[in-house]
Scaffold this motif. Structure first.
Motif, PDB file in Angstrom:
ATOM      1  N   LEU A   4       0.827  -1.208   0.000  1.00 18.15           N
ATOM      2  CA  LEU A   4       0.000   0.000   0.000  1.00 18.15           C
ATOM      3  C   LEU A   4       0.856   1.251   0.000  1.00 18.15           C
ATOM      4  CD1 LEU A   4      -2.873   1.104   0.099  1.00 18.15           C
ATOM      5  CD2 LEU A   4      -2.785   0.946   2.591  1.00 18.15           C
ATOM      6  N   TYR A   5       1.899   1.256   0.818  1.00 21.95           N
ATOM      7  CA  TYR A   5       2.835   2.391   0.903  1.00 21.95           C
ATOM      8  C   TYR A   5       4.243   1.868   0.663  1.00 21.95           C
ATOM      9  CZ  TYR A   5      -1.231   4.368   3.261  1.00 21.95           C
ATOM     10  OH  TYR A   5      -2.500   4.788   3.574  1.00 21.95           O
ATOM     11  N   PRO A   6       4.673   1.749  -0.584  1.00 17.02           N
ATOM     12  CA  PRO A   6       5.986   1.169  -0.887  1.00 17.02           C
ATOM     13  C   PRO A   6       7.127   2.021  -0.355  1.00 17.02           C
ATOM     14  CG  PRO A   6       4.987   2.095  -2.864  1.00 17.02           C
ATOM     15  CD  PRO A   6       3.937   2.144  -1.805  1.00 17.02           C
ATOM     16  N   ARG A  44       0.363  13.665  -6.473  1.00 15.06           N
ATOM     17  CA  ARG A  44      -0.261  12.511  -7.125  1.00 15.06           C
ATOM     18  C   ARG A  44      -1.039  11.660  -6.119  1.00 15.06           C
ATOM     19  NH1 ARG A  44       4.086   9.505 -10.811  1.00 15.06           N
ATOM     20  NH2 ARG A  44       2.228   8.230 -11.205  1.00 15.06           N
ATOM     21  N   PHE A  45      -0.544  11.550  -4.902  1.00 14.64           N
ATOM     22  CA  PHE A  45      -1.281  10.800  -3.881  1.00 14.64           C
ATOM     23  C   PHE A  45      -2.594  11.493  -3.548  1.00 14.64           C
ATOM     24  CE2 PHE A  45      -2.338   9.402   0.387  1.00 14.64           C
ATOM     25  CZ  PHE A  45      -2.112   8.041   0.325  1.00 14.64           C
ATOM     26  N   LEU A  46      -2.574  12.819  -3.441  1.00 14.00           N
ATOM     27  CA  LEU A  46      -3.808  13.555  -3.167  1.00 14.00           C
ATOM     28  C   LEU A  46      -4.777  13.462  -4.344  1.00 14.00           C
ATOM     29  CD1 LEU A  46      -2.345  16.758  -1.459  1.00 14.00           C
ATOM     30  CD2 LEU A  46      -3.445  14.812  -0.350  1.00 14.00           C
ATOM     31  N   GLU A  47      -4.264  13.473  -5.559  1.00 11.35           N
ATOM     32  CA  GLU A  47      -5.129  13.347  -6.729  1.00 11.35           C
ATOM     33  C   GLU A  47      -5.762  11.965  -6.807  1.00 11.35           C
ATOM     34  OE1 GLU A  47      -3.180  16.358 -10.038  1.00 11.35           O
ATOM     35  OE2 GLU A  47      -2.291  14.375  -9.760  1.00 11.35           O
ATOM     36  N   CYS A  52      -8.351   4.258   2.130  1.00 12.64           N
ATOM     37  CA  CYS A  52      -7.891   2.971   2.624  1.00 12.64           C
ATOM     38  C   CYS A  52      -7.246   3.176   3.990  1.00 12.64           C
ATOM     39  CB  CYS A  52      -6.904   2.337   1.636  1.00 12.64           C
ATOM     40  SG  CYS A  52      -5.503   3.408   1.241  1.00 12.64           S
ATOM     41  N   PHE A  53      -6.616   2.125   4.477  1.00 13.05           N
ATOM     42  CA  PHE A  53      -6.062   2.129   5.827  1.00 13.05           C
ATOM     43  C   PHE A  53      -5.044   3.251   5.993  1.00 13.05           C
ATOM     44  CE2 PHE A  53      -2.866   0.434   8.893  1.00 13.05           C
ATOM     45  CZ  PHE A  53      -3.677   0.458  10.014  1.00 13.05           C
ATOM     46  N   ARG A  54      -5.289   4.133   6.944  1.00 13.93           N
ATOM     47  CA  ARG A  54      -4.406   5.244   7.323  1.00 13.93           C
ATOM     48  C   ARG A  54      -4.217   6.287   6.223  1.00 13.93           C
ATOM     49  NH1 ARG A  54      -2.204   4.819  12.092  1.00 13.93           N
ATOM     50  NH2 ARG A  54      -0.743   6.496  11.635  1.00 13.93           N
ATOM     51  N   SER A  55      -5.037   6.235   5.168  1.00 17.05           N
ATOM     52  CA  SER A  55      -4.863   7.207   4.084  1.00 17.05           C
ATOM     53  C   SER A  55      -5.184   8.623   4.549  1.00 17.05           C
ATOM     54  CB  SER A  55      -5.744   6.833   2.893  1.00 17.05           C
ATOM     55  OG  SER A  55      -7.120   6.867   3.248  1.00 17.05           O
ATOM     56  N   ARG A  92     -14.338  13.446   5.039  1.00 14.24           N
ATOM     57  CA  ARG A  92     -13.542  12.415   5.705  1.00 14.24           C
ATOM     58  C   ARG A  92     -12.633  13.076   6.734  1.00 14.24           C
ATOM     59  NH1 ARG A  92     -11.369   9.981   0.128  1.00 14.24           N
ATOM     60  NH2 ARG A  92     -13.332   9.285  -0.808  1.00 14.24           N
ATOM     61  N   ARG A  93     -11.745  12.257   7.277  1.00 17.15           N
ATOM     62  CA  ARG A  93     -10.851  12.771   8.310  1.00 17.15           C
ATOM     63  C   ARG A  93     -10.017  13.936   7.807  1.00 17.15           C
ATOM     64  NH1 ARG A  93      -8.179  11.577  12.936  1.00 17.15           N
ATOM     65  NH2 ARG A  93      -6.103  12.504  13.056  1.00 17.15           N
ATOM     66  N   GLU A  94      -9.578  13.877   6.550  1.00 18.57           N
ATOM     67  CA  GLU A  94      -8.648  14.877   6.031  1.00 18.57           C
ATOM     68  C   GLU A  94      -9.337  16.150   5.556  1.00 18.57           C
ATOM     69  OE1 GLU A  94      -9.705  12.136   2.547  1.00 18.57           O
ATOM     70  OE2 GLU A  94      -9.218  11.914   4.679  1.00 18.57           O
TER      71      GLU A  94
END
Length: 216
Positions: A4-6, A44-47, A52-55, A92-94
């Motif tokens: 999930l988070y490489p 890119r992560f925000l886009e 998912c878990f801890r996102s 959501r949380r964010e």
């Protein structure tokens, strides 16, 4: 977690975080320019808008560091789309971090779009739009088109109330009065042992022991 988070993603997030350092002269934080690839990874992560878990925690962390960076016009344009997309989905949380991002990247066109969301017929969308609109007005004082809305603390201070426990916590004060009245009627009746006090304690005079019961 590794899928999930490489490792490459975690390295870019760490590089973005390391752009913040403590200034020994002022004992405060200062921000330097992060590597462009780290900024690109964060955008890119925000886009992608993963849910998912801890996102949510990751998005908050990325936004906390992104708003301190010098962003070019293309990055600002992409982040404005991220802000608007957050209004089309349930909060959501964010969402609070997205509002802080809106303060950073806002321009006239974005504020007009957010104002249109605040007038939406759907009450949930309108509520999210109003939250973000007010966040921009609170965070960018020079952009106010109307009087700045009072903060919750200012509203609380302006509300007239009496002093003491009764004024600050009326329900707690009332419950305490009822409890003390009940205790007096049951435990402090002269010559009548209370079922709520052990026999060895009920036989003691009221003036004995630490914190005399008679002072209640």
């Amino acid at each position: 977690m590794d899928r999930l988070y490489p490792a490459a993603f975690r390295a870019d997030v760490a590089a973005l975080k390391q752009a913040r350092r403590r200034d020994e002269a002022t004992d405060g934080w200062v921000w330097s320019s992060a590597p462009p690839e780290s900024v690109e990874t964060a955008i890119r992560f925000l886009e992608a808008d993963l849910d998912c878990f801890r996102s949510g925690y990751v998005k908050e962390r990325l936004i906390r560091h992104l708003v301190r960076q010098d962003l070019d016009d293309e990055a600002l344009r992409r982040l404005r789309r991220v802000v608007l997309s957050a209004l089309d989905r349930p909060a959501r949380r964010e969402f609070g971090a997205i509002c802080r991002l809106a303060i950073r990247v806002s321009d006239d066109a974005l504020r007009a779009e957010i104002a249109s969301f605040a007038r939406n017929e759907d009450p949930e969308i309108a509520k999210r739009g109003a939250w973000m609109r007010d966040a921009i007005l609170e965070g960018r004082v020079g952009l106010q088109a109307r009087q700045r809305p009072a903060s919750r603390r200012e509203l609380f201070r302006a509300e007239p109330r009496s002093t003491g426990l009764q004024g600050l916590f009326p329900s707690t004060y009332q419950a305490l009065r009822i409890s003390m009245t009940f205790f007096r009627k049951t435990a402090l009746t002269p010559g009548k042992p209370s079922p709520y006090i052990r026999p060895s304690t009920a036989a003691l005079p009221l003036s004995s022991g630490c914190g005399s019961l008679s002072r209640l």
